[in-house]
Design a protein around this motif. Structure first.
Motif, PDB file in Angstrom:
ATOM      1  N   SER A 183       0.858  -1.187   0.000  1.00 29.60           N
ATOM      2  CA  SER A 183       0.000   0.000   0.000  1.00 29.60           C
ATOM      3  C   SER A 183       0.890   1.231   0.000  1.00 29.60           C
ATOM      4  O   SER A 183       1.922   1.261   0.667  1.00 29.60           O
ATOM      5  N   LEU A 213      -7.605   3.618   0.482  1.00 32.97           N
ATOM      6  CA  LEU A 213      -7.807   2.806   1.682  1.00 32.97           C
ATOM      7  C   LEU A 213      -9.090   3.147   2.429  1.00 32.97           C
ATOM      8  O   LEU A 213      -9.533   2.358   3.262  1.00 32.97           O
ATOM      9  N   HIS A 236       2.724  -1.797   4.430  1.00 30.06           N
ATOM     10  CA  HIS A 236       1.845  -0.620   4.448  1.00 30.06           C
ATOM     11  C   HIS A 236       2.652   0.670   4.535  1.00 30.06           C
ATOM     12  O   HIS A 236       3.292   0.942   5.546  1.00 30.06           O
ATOM     13  N   LEU A 255      -7.225  -1.636   6.080  1.00 30.39           N
ATOM     14  CA  LEU A 255      -6.318  -2.583   5.449  1.00 30.39           C
ATOM     15  C   LEU A 255      -6.205  -3.867   6.275  1.00 30.39           C
ATOM     16  O   LEU A 255      -6.247  -4.967   5.730  1.00 30.39           O
TER      17      LEU A 255
END
Length: 102
Positions: free
Chosen positions: A6, A52, A72, A100
């Motif tokens: 991410s 997100l 992340h 997430l």
């Protein structure tokens, strides 16, 4: 092994994605491109453009069921703004991380 990164279109995420690919990992980058750049994503990575805050988009990034790890890096990062708007940063960064994780 497939790794979901991410924030993978940002500086740190894109460098990590490239290093993962060099080491033989398959990479899916999940980024909303608000601060990152499509050009920063390695050509060998799959890019999923999404936010997100959108749980359906996050779930879609895991579609296929072959993601085995997540790294992340997606977050608000502007120091000056974080001092003026601390709750934006706590709210967005924590809420997005929880989306997430869920």
């Amino acid at each position: 092994m497939r790794v979901l990164v991410s924030g993978g279109a940002g500086y740190i995420g894109s460098v990590v994605s490239a290093r993962l690919i060099e080491r033989g990992f398959a990479v899916t980058v999940f980024d909303n491109l608000s601060a990152g750049h499509r050009q920063a994503v390695p050509n060998e990575a799959d890019l999923v453009v999404g936010d997100l805050t959108d749980r359906e988009a996050v779930s879609g990034a895991f579609a296929g069921g072959n993601v085995e790890a997540v790294m992340h890096f997606a977050a608000n990062i502007q120091v000056g703004e974080s001092m003026r708007l601390p709750m934006k940063y706590v709210g967005d960064n924590v809420r997005n991380a929880l989306n997430l994780l869920e």
